[in-house]
Write a protein that holds these residues in place. Structure first.
Motif, PDB file in Angstrom:
ATOM      1  N   ARG A 160     -15.894   9.464   2.042  1.00  0.00           N
ATOM      2  CA  ARG A 160     -16.592   8.207   2.477  1.00  0.00           C
ATOM      3  C   ARG A 160     -16.746   7.924   4.025  1.00  0.00           C
ATOM      4  O   ARG A 160     -16.566   6.858   4.683  1.00  0.00           O
ATOM      5  N   ARG A 175      -8.868  11.573   6.356  1.00  0.00           N
ATOM      6  CA  ARG A 175     -10.291  11.608   5.445  1.00  0.00           C
ATOM      7  C   ARG A 175     -10.742  12.825   6.025  1.00  0.00           C
ATOM      8  O   ARG A 175     -11.242  13.756   4.977  1.00  0.00           O
ATOM      9  N   VAL A 215      -4.203   1.364   6.878  1.00  0.00           N
ATOM     10  CA  VAL A 215      -5.392   2.419   6.365  1.00  0.00           C
ATOM     11  C   VAL A 215      -4.676   3.214   5.243  1.00  0.00           C
ATOM     12  O   VAL A 215      -5.359   3.659   4.550  1.00  0.00           O
ATOM     13  N   ARG A 216      -3.435   3.067   4.819  1.00  0.00           N
ATOM     14  CA  ARG A 216      -2.594   3.625   3.712  1.00  0.00           C
ATOM     15  C   ARG A 216      -3.408   3.323   2.380  1.00  0.00           C
ATOM     16  O   ARG A 216      -3.566   4.328   1.794  1.00  0.00           O
ATOM     17  N   ALA A 217      -3.664   2.176   2.298  1.00  0.00           N
ATOM     18  CA  ALA A 217      -4.120   1.654   1.217  1.00  0.00           C
ATOM     19  C   ALA A 217      -5.641   2.347   0.884  1.00  0.00           C
ATOM     20  O   ALA A 217      -6.235   2.709  -0.118  1.00  0.00           O
ATOM     21  N   GLY A 218      -6.405   2.514   1.841  1.00  0.00           N
ATOM     22  CA  GLY A 218      -7.656   3.132   1.931  1.00  0.00           C
ATOM     23  C   GLY A 218      -7.709   4.405   1.455  1.00  0.00           C
ATOM     24  O   GLY A 218      -8.521   4.960   0.700  1.00  0.00           O
ATOM     25  N   LEU A 278      -5.284   6.027  -0.209  1.00  0.00           N
ATOM     26  CA  LEU A 278      -4.940   5.891  -1.714  1.00  0.00           C
ATOM     27  C   LEU A 278      -5.893   5.654  -2.807  1.00  0.00           C
ATOM     28  O   LEU A 278      -6.157   6.284  -3.481  1.00  0.00           O
ATOM     29  N   ASN A 279      -6.881   4.681  -2.108  1.00  0.00           N
ATOM     30  CA  ASN A 279      -8.186   4.335  -2.911  1.00  0.00           C
ATOM     31  C   ASN A 279      -8.979   5.687  -3.049  1.00  0.00           C
ATOM     32  O   ASN A 279      -9.489   6.009  -4.165  1.00  0.00           O
ATOM     33  N   ARG A 283      -7.486   8.378  -5.314  1.00  0.00           N
ATOM     34  CA  ARG A 283      -7.720   8.055  -6.701  1.00  0.00           C
ATOM     35  C   ARG A 283      -9.158   8.422  -7.081  1.00  0.00           C
ATOM     36  O   ARG A 283      -9.394   8.829  -8.396  1.00  0.00           O
ATOM     37  N   LEU A 336       7.953   5.817  -5.516  1.00  0.00           N
ATOM     38  CA  LEU A 336       7.571   5.618  -7.019  1.00  0.00           C
ATOM     39  C   LEU A 336       6.296   4.689  -7.084  1.00  0.00           C
ATOM     40  O   LEU A 336       5.423   4.941  -7.995  1.00  0.00           O
ATOM     41  N   SER A 337       6.025   3.729  -6.201  1.00  0.00           N
ATOM     42  CA  SER A 337       5.247   2.728  -6.151  1.00  0.00           C
ATOM     43  C   SER A 337       3.757   3.800  -5.904  1.00  0.00           C
ATOM     44  O   SER A 337       2.613   3.349  -6.515  1.00  0.00           O
ATOM     45  N   ARG A 364       2.903   5.449  -8.790  1.00  0.00           N
ATOM     46  CA  ARG A 364       2.547   4.742  -9.887  1.00  0.00           C
ATOM     47  C   ARG A 364       0.923   4.451  -9.775  1.00  0.00           C
ATOM     48  O   ARG A 364       0.253   3.969 -10.757  1.00  0.00           O
ATOM     49  N   TYR A 365       0.651   4.301  -8.588  1.00  0.00           N
ATOM     50  CA  TYR A 365      -0.632   4.115  -8.143  1.00  0.00           C
ATOM     51  C   TYR A 365      -1.861   5.136  -8.629  1.00  0.00           C
ATOM     52  O   TYR A 365      -2.993   5.098  -9.023  1.00  0.00           O
ATOM     53  N   ALA A 376      -1.845  -4.600   0.359  1.00  0.00           N
ATOM     54  CA  ALA A 376      -2.122  -3.043   0.709  1.00  0.00           C
ATOM     55  C   ALA A 376      -1.101  -2.246   0.256  1.00  0.00           C
ATOM     56  O   ALA A 376      -1.315  -1.028   0.350  1.00  0.00           O
ATOM     57  N   LEU A 426       5.236  -1.742  -8.433  1.00  0.00           N
ATOM     58  CA  LEU A 426       5.422  -1.262  -9.545  1.00  0.00           C
ATOM     59  C   LEU A 426       5.047  -2.199 -10.618  1.00  0.00           C
ATOM     60  O   LEU A 426       4.420  -1.787 -11.486  1.00  0.00           O
ATOM     61  N   LEU A 470      -6.173  -1.558  -4.390  1.00  0.00           N
ATOM     62  CA  LEU A 470      -5.466  -1.816  -3.156  1.00  0.00           C
ATOM     63  C   LEU A 470      -6.362  -2.447  -2.037  1.00  0.00           C
ATOM     64  O   LEU A 470      -7.581  -2.083  -1.845  1.00  0.00           O
ATOM     65  N   VAL A 471      -5.791  -3.541  -1.311  1.00  0.00           N
ATOM     66  CA  VAL A 471      -6.674  -3.885  -0.373  1.00  0.00           C
ATOM     67  C   VAL A 471      -6.536  -2.940   1.120  1.00  0.00           C
ATOM     68  O   VAL A 471      -5.373  -2.510   1.369  1.00  0.00           O
ATOM     69  N   GLN A 472      -7.567  -2.473   1.655  1.00  0.00           N
ATOM     70  CA  GLN A 472      -7.655  -1.579   2.767  1.00  0.00           C
ATOM     71  C   GLN A 472      -8.407  -2.734   3.620  1.00  0.00           C
ATOM     72  O   GLN A 472      -9.379  -3.145   3.653  1.00  0.00           O
TER      73      GLN A 472
END
Lengths: 326, 335
Positions: free
Chosen positions: A143, A165, A192-195, A197-198, A201, A218-219, A222-223, B253, B257, B264-266
């Motif tokens: 991306r 990235r 930036v972690r969420a980006g 992970l997205n 995935r 675990l969370s 889970r994602y 973000a 569980l 997720l929000v980035q």
């Protein structure tokens, strides 16, 4: 899942280390990975969950043939990793890639981003004409929309999220079918972690990658993962669909792991952790390795190691409690 | 109020001019409360924590504001008086517990020396107190004779907490005490802190970047962004109904569980360079709800027992609905 030919077959895998011959713990045998068996379906994302020292990183390194097993076998895409060398090993290295934990260390600071990305292509001996399109493709996968100016920059000019990235783009540049990601976001900042992970995935779904995510969180598993393998001190203690593991963990260690995850929902009340406070670790080989910390321990747990048995479709647990009474 | 920080500014000299790592921060810690200070790395949370205990990095200067502890302005105190307060009243658990412990001394010796020199205890009393402290943080007192390297990460963190509690402080500042620890160990350390608060009535300022940790352990939360506290309030309110867009993004973000597989929000972009911070609201360049008016600095506004610095705080309820959509946070250009 059973109907498909598995992409990865791991049988009775073990990796033992001999402690250093010093004044402390001289020559002690450390079973980092101990008799682990599982299969991965093609395109499956699986989490390796465990505390530090549980052997999850060692298992990841074994899967990539970065270290040799003490016993057991690994077959990936029908090919045994044992004794792989020469051209077949080179072909395997292109097929299987590692995504590093720390993007700040994973890129050579003296290389431009372009050179960092070109390096695996050079190693694979690809002609220059083929390199450009592969680099563009990898940047698009990660991306990056302004990829071309990025290529002339050095790692220190990029933020942590951008670096990770680049690390992902580099891992994907040879179009692998199998990736192992070792704690891929633990060094990154929250926003930036969420980006990342997205992104992980998204690409593993889009490319149909078979992926192993190593984490103690675990969370996060889970994602990203439909299935999770829980390791405890080198042994596989539970293998379950992630949803089942989160909603109804069967192994007492998994139950403690699930209970320990702090929820971001303040309405969720604090439950006591189902664990026996113990620092005494029984030597491996005499019964269940979790017995010393297990709140549900029975006499048999101290003498006999529980086998990993199926308790439901696609769900295996190594615990005497799960077994029908003998 | 046990601790009150008002309009604090901490500056570092850099070759490119002064860098304000903390810019007009406010923070309150009630007695016996667990307060979380959250934000990403570089937002100034550690600088703020270190300013409170008065042990700052080289070159750092407080150029404005006040820090009041039990009503006394710490910044106006003579150095000797400040030193007396440190550790006796305000103790610190640093981020890396390994660096808090001297590797060449047994942990028991370090603890006893602290008790004898700063606590003025005689040798036998110091020994008894060291045993009691280890029991308090859940370590077998037999391990007082061990060296720091003989402990695991979680155990070392407990030793560092035992050292911090040695003189029975009123306020414990813990900088990322559970980061890099396994979930179970993390949970045990947090439970130990909660229990200590219960038993000894000490207040804890917990510096962390993990919203989950805050939700689990804290009564109140302050959210920092680019050197400023942008929102502060009771944990349940701030996490449940955040009023600042940055808090809204942070809360969404993290994978949860229970949260399932929703995207997720980035938060697009990166935090600003503090040598040239944005003129107005510092979050505006990354904020999906920024308006033209956000080009001037938003005032700190108090509502009930919470505070927020956002021009659109009156619209918080509708912004929260929009913030729940991950798509509203994405930008076409992430490169």
């Amino acid at each position: 899942m059973k109907a498909e030919t598995p992409f990865v077959v791991v049988e009775h895998l073990a990796k033992h280390y001999r402690g250093p011959g010093g004044w402390r713990g001289a020559g002690r045998l450390l079973r980092a990975v101990d008799d682990v068996s599982f299969t991965l379906a093609p395109g499956e994302s699986v989490g390796l969950l465990g505390e530090s020292g549980s052997g999850k990183t060692t298992l990841g390194r074994l899967l990539l043939k970065l270290t040799e097993p003490t016993a057991g076998s690994i077959t990936i895409a029908g090919q045994s990793l044992a004794g792989l060398r020469g051209q077949p090993l080179k072909a395997f290295r292109r097929q299987a890639q590692l995504i590093f934990q720390n993007p700040f260390d994973a890129l050579n600071p003296r290389f431009t981003i372009g050179r960092c990305l070109r390096e695996p292509l050079l190693n694979a001996g690809l002609p220059r004409a083929e390199q450009g399109p592969l680099i563009e493709r990898a940047l698009a996968l990660a991306r990056f929309t302004r990829g071309l100016e990025l290529l002339d920059q050095h790692p220190h000019q990029l933020s942590g999220g951008q670096l990770q990235r680049v690390v992902i783009a580099r891992a994907l540049i040879l179009q692998p079918r199998f990736v192992v990601a070792d704690e891929p976001v633990s060094m990154l900042d929250v926003s930036v972690r969420a980006g990342i992970l997205n992104l992980l995935r998204g690409v593993s779904r889009a490319l149909g990658l078979t992926a192993v995510y190593i984490s103690h969180d675990l969370s996060l598993v889970r994602y990203l993962c439909s299935r999770t393998l829980v390791l405890y001190r080198g042994a596989l203690v539970e293998d379950a669909p992630t949803k089942a593991l989160c909603n109804a963990p069967r192994h007492p260690y998994s139950q403690a792991l699930v209970a320990a995850v702090p929820s971001s929902d303040p309405a969720q009340r604090r439950l006591p952790l189902p664990l026996v406070a113990s620092t005494a670790e029984a030597p491996v080989g005499s019964g269940c390795r979790f017995a010393a910390r297990c709140p549900l321990v029975m006499p048999i747990c101290r003498t006999e190691e529980p086998p990993l048995v199926a308790v439901a479709p696609n769900h295996r647990v190594a615990c005497h409690l799960g077994l029908p009474a003998a | 109020m046990l601790l009150e920080v008002e309009d604090l500014v901490v500056e570092f000299p850099t070759p490119g001019g002064p860098l304000r790592a903390v810019e007009g921060a406010q923070l309150q810690v009630p007695a016996a409360a667990l307060v979380g200070l959250v934000g990403e790395s570089g937002c100034g949370k550690t600088t703020l924590a270190r300013a409170i205990i008065g042990v700052m990095a080289k070159g750092a200067r407080i150029t404005r504001g006040s820090i009041r502890f039990e009503g006394r302005d710490l910044l106006g105190l003579p150095a000797a008086e400040r030193r007396r307060l440190r550790w006796r009243d305000i103790a610190f658990v640093p981020q890396s517990s390994m660096s808090a412990l001297d590797p060449v001394y047994r942990v028991g010796d370090q603890l006893r020396r602290l008790l004898r020199v700063r606590g003025s205890l005689a040798a036998p009393a110091a020994r008894r107190r060291a045993v009691a402290l280890f029991e308090l943080v859940g370590i077998d007192p037999a391990r007082l004779g061990n060296y720091p390297h003989q402990f695991s990460g979680g155990m070392r963190q407990r030793v560092a907490i035992a050292l911090a509690l040695a003189l029975e402080p009123r306020l414990l500042i813990a900088d990322e005490p559970v980061t890099a620890l396994d979930v179970i160990v993390q949970r045990q350390i947090l439970d130990a802190l909660l229990e200590l608060r219960q038993r000894l009535g000490i207040a804890v300022l917990l510096v962390t970047h993990d919203i989950g940790v805050v939700a689990y352990a804290c009564d109140r939360v302050a959210v920092m962004y680019a050197g400023q506290v942008v929102e502060e309030g009771p944990a349940a309110t701030l996490l449940g109904q955040p009023a600042h867009p940055y808090s809204m993004g942070l809360a969404r973000a993290f994978p949860d569980l229970a949260g399932g597989a929703a995207e997720l929000v980035q938060i697009a972009g990166d935090p600003p360079d503090l040598r040239q911070p944005p003129a107005g609201c510092r979050f505006a360049p990354r904020c999906p709800f920024a308006l033209v008016g956000c080009g001037s600095p938003p005032p700190w506004q108090l509502r009930a027992d919470a505070g927020v610095a956002c021009w659109r705080q009156d619209e918080a309820a509708s912004l929260r609905l929009a913030a729940a959509e991950a798509a509203n946070w994405s930008r076409p250009d992430e490169g």
